[in-house]
Design an enzyme around this catalytic site. Structure first.
Site, short mmCIF file in Angstrom:
data_model
loop_
_atom_site.label_atom_id
_atom_site.label_comp_id
_atom_site.label_asym_id
_atom_site.label_seq_id
_atom_site.Cartn_x
_atom_site.Cartn_y
_atom_site.Cartn_z
N SER A 40 36.80 18.96 -23.52
CA SER A 40 37.87 18.78 -24.50
C SER A 40 38.82 19.97 -24.53
CB SER A 40 37.29 18.54 -25.89
OG SER A 40 36.56 19.66 -26.34
N ASP A 41 38.36 21.16 -24.15
CA ASP A 41 39.23 22.34 -24.16
C ASP A 41 40.41 22.18 -23.21
OD1 ASP A 41 38.37 24.42 -26.00
OD2 ASP A 41 36.51 24.47 -24.87
N MET A 42 40.11 21.91 -21.96
CA MET A 42 41.17 21.80 -20.96
C MET A 42 42.08 20.62 -21.26
SD MET A 42 40.80 21.62 -16.82
CE MET A 42 42.22 21.77 -15.74
#
Length: 554
Positions: free
Chosen positions: A454-456
Site C-alpha cells: 500500500s505504501d508504493m
C-alpha cells in the site's frame, strides 16, 4: 462521484489485461470519456465505459491505452499512445504478476503453496503508473508519440524496500497477534514506543531495549503479546493503542470495512461499492497570477515527506526533471536514511532531489520555507493532519504566500473523519483495509504480506492526483488542496472485486524475481535521470543564503 479534471479528454482502451483496464477507469473517474474495444473479455472496472466491438482509428483521441503489440505503432496521429509492455508475462493475470515478480510469501509448511497478497495489488499498482504516465504525456503535449510502460520494472521496484534493507527489514514488534474476536496488528517500531508498550501491557519478556535485541527475542515477544491480547477485543485495543500514538489496527473483514465509520464519514463507499478515487481534490478560487505549464523541468516541489509513500510520490516528478527540495528537521531525518545517513532504499526513493535542513519550530527557518514555497508550484507532506497546523502552515497561510499552490497531503487516514489523527504504517492500513484478511496461509489464517504494497501504491496515486491538478490548472489557474488517504488506497487494493479476490492458494510455484529494466517507462526523448540521493542537509547553505533576509518587491 466523478471529478472533472479530465473533462473533455477522450480515451480509447484496447486492453486484454486488468491493469490496463483499471488505468482507463482511473481516468474515467476524473471525467474522461472512455471507449473500450472489447477485444477479449470485460472486467469489473468496465461497467461505466462505452463499449464497442470496432476500432474507430479516424476518431480524435487524446489518449490510447493498449497492451496489444499490433497497436503500438502510431495508428492514432493526434493521440498520446501508451503501450503497456507485459514482455515477461503470458496473460497479465494478477496471480501471474505476483508469482513472476517474486511477491509471494513462503508458507510455514514446506508442502503448502506460497502465499499471494490478497486483492489485486499488482494490477492496481501498474494501473496507477499507467494513468500517471498518460496525464504526464498530455501535460507535456506529446501528441503523435508512443510511451512504453514496462510492467516488470514497476513490479520489481515494489520489492526495493525489502531487498535493499534486508538486514533491518523486520521491525519487532510489527506483527499480527490473536484477540478475542479475531486478529490484531500491533506495532511499536521505535525504542520509546516499545518501552511504553512493555510497561502498559506488563509484558514478561527478557530485556531488549534496542531493535537488534528485539529481533533476537521475537518469539518471546510474540508469545507475551499474544497472551496479553488474546482475551481482549480488537477494536478496543486498536482504539487504546491509537490513543497512545501506537499504529495498532484491527484486521478487518470485508463486512467490517463496509461499516467502517472513517469510510462512511468520507463517503468513500456507498451501496457496497467504492465510488471515487482514493483522494479528495478541492479547487480554490482562481489565482491572481498566471500559470503556464510547459515542462516538468520548470516545476519546483517542496517535499515535506519521509519514509516510503511520500518520497516515492515526489521522486516520480524528480525523475521527470522537476526540482524537488526535500526538507528534513535537524532532530528528525528521514527514518529510511538509517543510522549511517543513507541506505540503498533511501537512495532509490530520493534520487534527483535536493536536501535542506530546516527547524520549523524556529521562526527564521519557517520564514525560509515560506519564501521557498512562494517560488514553488507544489507542496507535498505526509504528516498527520494536525502537524501542518501546529507549525502554522495552514492552507490559508500557504495560499497567502502562493495563490496558485498545489498542496497535497498524503496522510494515513485522510484529513477528515474520526480516524484522521490516527497513525499508521503500511501494515496498519493493509490490516484495516482488508488486504491482510485476504492474505491467508494454508490454514486460512491471515498473515502480513511480504512487503507493504500500500505504501508504493499510495505514492503513485498521490503523484497521479497532483498531475491531474496540474492539468486542470493549465485551464483554470486555480490552486488545489489534495487529500490522499493511504487507508482508502489499501481498501481499493483489497476491494476489487472482493468476491473474486479471496486468496485460494492452489498452485505451488517457484518465486522468480524479475530483474528491473533501466527505466519503468521509456520515450524516444528519454528524460529520466539517475542522480544520487542527497546527503543530509547537503543544500541547506544554498537555501538559507538565498532566502534568509531576502528583500522582495511588494
Amino acid at each position: 462521484m466523478t471529478q472533472q479534471t479530465l473533462k473533455g479528454c477522450r480515451v480509447l482502451e484496447l486492453s486484454t489485461t486488468l491493469a490496463t483496464s483499471f488505468a482507463a477507469d482511473l481516468l474515467r473517474q476524473q471525467g474522461a470519456y472512455v471507449e473500450k474495444v472489447c477485444l477479449n473479455q470485460n472486467f469489473f472496472c468496465d461497467t461505466q465505459k462505452e463499449r464497442t466491438l470496432s476500432i474507430a482509428t479516424k476518431r480524435q483521441w487524446d489518449i490510447v491505452l493498449t497492451d496489444e503489440l499490433q497497436w503500438k505503432s502510431a495508428c492514432f496521429p493526434q493521440a498520446v499512445t501508451v503501450y503497456i509492455d507485459f514482455q515477461a508475462f503470458q496473460t497479465g493475470d494478477e496471480r501471474e504478476l505476483q508469482v513472476k515478480a517474486g511477491w509471494l510469501k513462503e508458507s510455514e509448511q514446506e508442502s503448502s503453496p506460497s502465499i499471494a497478497i490478497g486483492g489485486f495489488p499488482a494490477s492496481l499498482l501498474v494501473a496507477a503508473h499507467i494513468a500517471f504516465v498518460s496525464v504526464c504525456q498530455l501535460l507535456e503535449g506529446r501528441r503523435n508519440s508512443t510511451v512504453v510502460v514496462h510492467v516488470a520494472s514497476i513490479l520489481a521496484s515494489a520489492l526495493h524496500g525489502r531487498l535493499f534493507t534486508l538486514e533491518e527489514q523486520e521491525i519487532v514488534p510489527m506483527m499480527l497477534v490473536p484477540a478475542a474476536d479475531g486478529q490484531l496488528f500491533i506495532g511499536a517500531p521505535s525504542d520509546e514506543q516499545w518501552a511504553f508498550l512493555t510497561s502498559w501491557a506488563e509484558l514478561d519478556v527478557p530485556p531488549c531495549v534496542t531493535q537488534a535485541e528485539r529481533r533476537v527475542q521475537k518469539s518471546a515477544i510474540y508469545n507475551a503479546l499474544s497472551k496479553w491480547s488474546a482475551s481482549q477485543l480488537r477494536h478496543e485495543l486498536m482504539m487504546l493503542g491509537q490513543t497512545f500514538r501506537l499504529p495498532f489496527a484491527s484486521v478487518q473483514t470485508h463486512e467490517e470495512v463496509l461499516k467502517c465509520p472513517q469510510h462512511k464519514s468520507r463517503h468513500f463507499i456507498q451501496q457496497q461499492r467504492i465510488i471515487r478515487s482514493p483522494w479528495i481534490m478541492s479547487k480554490g478560487l482562481a489565482a491572481n497570477q498566471s500559470f503556464s505549464f510547459t515542462s516538468f523541468k520548470e516545476l519546483q516541489i517542496v517535499d515535506l515527506t519521509a519514509m516510503w509513500a511520500g518520497p516515492y510520490c515526489t521522486r516520480l516528478f524528480a525523475d521527470l526533471g522537476a526540482t524537488v527540495v526535500k526538507i528534513e528537521a535537524p532532530h528528525r531525518p528521514d527514518g529510511i536514511r538509517g543510522k549511517l545517513g543513507s541506505t540503498p532504499f533511501f537512495e532509490e526513493l530520493n534520487r534527483n532531489k535536493q536536501s535542506a535542513v530546516l527547524d520549523l519550530n524556529m521562526e527564521e527557518d519557517k520564514a525560509i520555507l515560506l519564501k521557498l514555497i512562494e517560488d514553488s508550484h507544489i507542496v507535498v507532506n505526509n504528516f498527520s493532519p494536525r502537524v501542518m497546523g501546529n507549525f502554522g502552515l495552514t492552507d490559508e497561510v500557504l495560499l497567502r504566500h502562493n495563490p496558485s499552490i498545489i498542496h497535497a497531503a498524503l496522510s494515513a487516514f485522510g484529513q477528515t473523519g474520526p480516524y484522521r489523527d490516527y497513525v499508521g504504517y503500511g501494515s496498519t492500513l493493509e490490516s484495516m483495509g482488508g488486504i491482510v484478511a485476504q492474505t491467508v496461509d494454508y490454514a486460512g489464517t491471515p498473515v502480513l504480506p511480504l512487503f507493504s504494497i500500500s505504501d508504493m501504491t499510495a505514492g503513485v496515486m498521490g503523484a497521479l492526483s497532483i498531475a491531474l491538478a496540474l492539468y486542470d490548472q493549465t485551464i483554470t489557474k486555480s490552486p488545489y488542496k489534495i487529500d490522499i488517504s493511504q487507508y482508502e488506497v489499501a481498501t481499493m487494493i483489497a476491494w476489487v472485486p472482493y468476491e473474486q479476490s479471496a486468496v485460494k492458494p492452489k498452485i505451488i510455484c517457484v518465486d522468480n524475481i524479475i530483474e528491473e529494466t533501466a527505466n519503468w517507462w521509456h520515450t524516444e526523448d528519454e528524460t529520466i535521470r539517475r542522480v544520487r540521493a542527497p546527503y543530509f542537509g547537503e543544500h541547506t547553505v544554498y537555501y538559507k543564503t538565498h532566502y534568509a533576509n531576502e528583500k522582495r518587491d511588494g
